[in-house]
Write a protein that holds these residues in place. Structure first.
Motif, PDB file in Angstrom:
ATOM      1  N   MET A   1       3.387  -1.134 -19.321  1.00  0.00           N
ATOM      2  CA  MET A   1       3.312  -0.026 -18.378  1.00  0.00           C
ATOM      3  C   MET A   1       2.626  -0.524 -17.122  1.00  0.00           C
ATOM      4  N   VAL A   2       3.301  -0.482 -15.997  1.00  0.00           N
ATOM      5  CA  VAL A   2       2.785  -1.010 -14.750  1.00  0.00           C
ATOM      6  C   VAL A   2       2.355   0.137 -13.854  1.00  0.00           C
ATOM      7  N   LEU A   3       1.112   0.089 -13.374  1.00  0.00           N
ATOM      8  CA  LEU A   3       0.596   1.161 -12.546  1.00  0.00           C
ATOM      9  C   LEU A   3       0.056   0.601 -11.243  1.00  0.00           C
ATOM     10  N   PHE A   4      -0.238   1.512 -10.313  1.00  0.00           N
ATOM     11  CA  PHE A   4      -0.661   1.149  -8.974  1.00  0.00           C
ATOM     12  C   PHE A   4      -2.172   1.256  -8.844  1.00  0.00           C
ATOM     13  N   ALA A   5      -2.764   0.396  -8.053  1.00  0.00           N
ATOM     14  CA  ALA A   5      -4.212   0.425  -7.882  1.00  0.00           C
ATOM     15  C   ALA A   5      -4.577   0.666  -6.431  1.00  0.00           C
ATOM     16  N   THR A   6      -5.811   1.138  -6.221  1.00  0.00           N
ATOM     17  CA  THR A   6      -6.262   1.492  -4.885  1.00  0.00           C
ATOM     18  C   THR A   6      -6.200   0.310  -3.932  1.00  0.00           C
ATOM     19  N   ALA A   7      -6.385  -0.902  -4.452  1.00  0.00           N
ATOM     20  CA  ALA A   7      -6.428  -2.078  -3.598  1.00  0.00           C
ATOM     21  C   ALA A   7      -5.156  -2.268  -2.796  1.00  0.00           C
ATOM     22  N   VAL A   8      -4.060  -1.681  -3.237  1.00  0.00           N
ATOM     23  CA  VAL A   8      -2.782  -1.891  -2.586  1.00  0.00           C
ATOM     24  C   VAL A   8      -2.543  -0.915  -1.439  1.00  0.00           C
ATOM     25  N   THR A   9      -3.268   0.167  -1.402  1.00  0.00           N
ATOM     26  CA  THR A   9      -2.932   1.244  -0.473  1.00  0.00           C
ATOM     27  C   THR A   9      -3.008   0.852   0.989  1.00  0.00           C
ATOM     28  N   SER A  10      -3.881  -0.081   1.306  1.00  0.00           N
ATOM     29  CA  SER A  10      -4.033  -0.455   2.700  1.00  0.00           C
ATOM     30  C   SER A  10      -3.167  -1.631   3.111  1.00  0.00           C
ATOM     31  N   SER A  11      -2.396  -2.169   2.187  1.00  0.00           N
ATOM     32  CA  SER A  11      -1.615  -3.364   2.492  1.00  0.00           C
ATOM     33  C   SER A  11      -0.410  -3.051   3.359  1.00  0.00           C
ATOM     34  N   PRO A  12      -0.186  -3.855   4.423  1.00  0.00           N
ATOM     35  CA  PRO A  12       0.987  -3.649   5.276  1.00  0.00           C
ATOM     36  C   PRO A  12       2.276  -3.986   4.572  1.00  0.00           C
ATOM     37  N   TYR A  13       2.198  -4.705   3.451  1.00  0.00           N
ATOM     38  CA  TYR A  13       3.404  -5.108   2.746  1.00  0.00           C
ATOM     39  C   TYR A  13       4.123  -3.933   2.097  1.00  0.00           C
ATOM     40  N   LEU A  14       3.444  -2.804   1.996  1.00  0.00           N
ATOM     41  CA  LEU A  14       4.055  -1.666   1.329  1.00  0.00           C
ATOM     42  C   LEU A  14       5.059  -0.942   2.209  1.00  0.00           C
ATOM     43  N   HIS A  15       5.101  -1.253   3.492  1.00  0.00           N
ATOM     44  CA  HIS A  15       6.038  -0.581   4.381  1.00  0.00           C
ATOM     45  C   HIS A  15       7.323  -1.401   4.465  1.00  0.00           C
ATOM     46  N   PHE A  16       8.153  -1.256   3.434  1.00  0.00           N
ATOM     47  CA  PHE A  16       9.360  -2.061   3.349  1.00  0.00           C
ATOM     48  C   PHE A  16      10.463  -1.473   4.217  1.00  0.00           C
ATOM     49  N   PRO A  17      11.122  -2.281   5.040  1.00  0.00           N
ATOM     50  CA  PRO A  17      12.187  -1.764   5.893  1.00  0.00           C
ATOM     51  C   PRO A  17      13.451  -1.441   5.136  1.00  0.00           C
ATOM     52  N   ASP A 257       5.758  -5.292 -11.094  1.00  0.00           N
ATOM     53  CA  ASP A 257       4.473  -4.824 -10.595  1.00  0.00           C
ATOM     54  C   ASP A 257       4.552  -4.523  -9.099  1.00  0.00           C
ATOM     55  N   LEU A 258       5.207  -5.408  -8.354  1.00  0.00           N
ATOM     56  CA  LEU A 258       5.343  -5.218  -6.913  1.00  0.00           C
ATOM     57  C   LEU A 258       6.176  -3.976  -6.591  1.00  0.00           C
ATOM     58  N   LEU A 259       7.266  -3.804  -7.313  1.00  0.00           N
ATOM     59  CA  LEU A 259       8.131  -2.654  -7.062  1.00  0.00           C
ATOM     60  C   LEU A 259       7.451  -1.353  -7.474  1.00  0.00           C
ATOM     61  N   GLU A 260       6.674  -1.408  -8.540  1.00  0.00           N
ATOM     62  CA  GLU A 260       5.936  -0.225  -8.967  1.00  0.00           C
ATOM     63  C   GLU A 260       4.867   0.133  -7.932  1.00  0.00           C
ATOM     64  N   ALA A 261       4.263  -0.891  -7.347  1.00  0.00           N
ATOM     65  CA  ALA A 261       3.276  -0.639  -6.298  1.00  0.00           C
ATOM     66  C   ALA A 261       3.910   0.092  -5.135  1.00  0.00           C
ATOM     67  N   LYS A 262       5.111  -0.321  -4.774  1.00  0.00           N
ATOM     68  CA  LYS A 262       5.814   0.340  -3.681  1.00  0.00           C
ATOM     69  C   LYS A 262       6.118   1.793  -4.004  1.00  0.00           C
ATOM     70  N   SER A 263       6.542   2.072  -5.229  1.00  0.00           N
ATOM     71  CA  SER A 263       7.000   3.421  -5.582  1.00  0.00           C
ATOM     72  C   SER A 263       5.872   4.339  -6.027  1.00  0.00           C
ATOM     73  N   SER A 264       4.663   3.796  -6.200  1.00  0.00           N
ATOM     74  CA  SER A 264       3.574   4.590  -6.793  1.00  0.00           C
ATOM     75  C   SER A 264       2.466   4.934  -5.825  1.00  0.00           C
ATOM     76  N   LYS A 265       2.761   4.970  -4.547  1.00  0.00           N
ATOM     77  CA  LYS A 265       1.717   5.237  -3.559  1.00  0.00           C
ATOM     78  C   LYS A 265       1.056   6.602  -3.749  1.00  0.00           C
ATOM     79  N   THR A 266       1.743   7.515  -4.414  1.00  0.00           N
ATOM     80  CA  THR A 266       1.185   8.860  -4.612  1.00  0.00           C
ATOM     81  C   THR A 266       0.594   9.048  -6.008  1.00  0.00           C
ATOM     82  N   LYS A 267       0.484   7.942  -6.760  1.00  0.00           N
ATOM     83  CA  LYS A 267      -0.001   8.039  -8.133  1.00  0.00           C
ATOM     84  C   LYS A 267      -1.339   7.328  -8.290  1.00  0.00           C
ATOM     85  N   LEU A 268      -2.233   7.541  -7.374  1.00  0.00           N
ATOM     86  CA  LEU A 268      -3.454   6.752  -7.332  1.00  0.00           C
ATOM     87  C   LEU A 268      -4.430   7.076  -8.454  1.00  0.00           C
ATOM     88  N   VAL A 269      -4.473   8.290  -8.926  1.00  0.00           N
ATOM     89  CA  VAL A 269      -5.461   8.660  -9.937  1.00  0.00           C
ATOM     90  C   VAL A 269      -5.211   7.918 -11.234  1.00  0.00           C
TER      91      VAL A 269
END
Length: 334
Positions: A1-17, A257-269
């Motif tokens: 089960m892959v989940l998203f962490a707070t550390a990723v929220t500020s990364s510019p890499y999450l804004h995929f074109p 993990d990377l793709l889950e990080a992209k799709s889980s920006k609203t699942k921080l808790v």
């Protein structure tokens, strides 16, 4: 089960074109290996094998008494969302070395049974506590925890039995079958996938490398190696397949993990509670992308010794690019 962490929220890499551009832009390989796999239709190859494997799995697990156990087993093994990556890799490795596809199918089915059993158990509330798997409710949410445990327990030995009872003896000597069975037992046992699950539950956050290696690398390694063993591969070829399969297995999960990080920006808790389960959560997006790039190169380097087999190596090359790029989906076929 892959989940998203707070550390990723500020990364510019999450804004995929565009869709999955994180992997296409950042996971690179040489021009030679890229062009090799680009000319191969992996989707057609994989889809064709997938249909054959699905049929053989259906035949391999008929409903008997007590029916509910078999229904639970079939529910997970025959799930429409299953990609069949382990069995397809096994068949591809076998065919690479001149083996007959018919010789590989029983082991391919066994790998899927073992894989499904591990997923059933991993999803349990006492383990990863996942409510869904492969686009449908997890086994224990449908059949109950007791039946899910029994279904997983039954699938492991059924896989071994299927190899012994269905592999054509005129195609694979018994000594090679023993090596195949030993390889699968090693991969799922206390030094393999079980060890990875234990550390996933009890280990520290910085153990993510070990977890990925054991929970995901072992299945990829085992699948490739079993295919080679069935075809009578020599020791050097087995070691190359071992390195290849392990790298692809881990690569697939790191990209997940990377793709889950992209799709889980609203699942921080929920993500913050279990951030150690994700490579991105433990180390961040940038390092995960670098690891994926290195794994892609490692997998393709392991295949360099198989160039003498010509086009037969193309499926394995293409698996590497698919693990990184996810260039197609089976959703329109299931």
């Amino acid at each position: 089960m892959v989940l998203f962490a707070t550390a990723v929220t500020s990364s510019p890499y999450l804004h995929f074109p565009k869709r999955l551009s994180v992997t296409r832009q950042s996971i690179r390989c040489s021009l030679t290996t890229s062009s090799v796999s680009a000319n191969f239709d992996l989707k057609t190859y994989w889809s064709t094998l997938r249909e054959e494997i699905n049929q053989k799995l259906d035949e391999a697990i008929p409903v008997k008494y007590p029916a509910q156990i078999y229904e639970s087993m079939r529910y997970s093994v025959l799930a429409e969302g299953a990609k069949r990556a382990p069995p397809v890799m096994c068949v591809a490795a076998c065919e690479l070395l001149g083996g007959n596809r018919l010789a590989a199918f029983p082991t391919a089915c066994a790998l899927e049974m073992v894989h499904a059993a591990s997923l059933i158990h991993d999803d349990l509330p006492c383990m990863d506590d996942d409510p869904s798997r492969r686009g449908q409710p997890s086994n224990h949410t449908v059949f109950g925890m007791d039946m899910a445990i029994l279904a997983g327990d039954a699938l492991f030995p059924l896989g071994f039995r299927h190899i012994v009872s269905h592999t054509p003896t005129n195609l694979v000597p018994e000594t090679q079958l023993l090596r195949v069975i030993n390889e699968i037992a090693r991969a799922v046992g206390s030094t393999g996938m079980a060890a990875g699950q234990f550390v996933d539950l009890e280990g520290p956050a910085n153990a993510i490398d070990f977890i990925h290696e054991k929970k995901y690398g072992e299945m990829g390694e085992c699948s490739a190696v079993c295919g080679g063993l069935l075809a009578g591969a020599n020791d050097d070829e087995i070691q190359r397949l071992r390195r290849y399969g392990r790298a692809v297995g881990i690569l697939y999960q790191v990209v997940d993990d990377l793709l889950e990080a992209k799709s889980s920006k609203t699942k921080l808790v929920d993500a913050e509670e279990k951030k150690e389960k994700s490579y991105v959560g433990a180390y961040g997006v940038e390092k995960a992308m670098k690891v994926a790039e290195d794994l892609r190169a490692e997998a393709k380097n392991a295949l360099e010794g198989f160039e003498k087999y010509g086009e037969k190596v193309l499926p394995l090359y293409s698996f590497v690019d698919y693990a990184a790029d996810r260039s197609f989906s089976f959703s329109d076929q299931v």
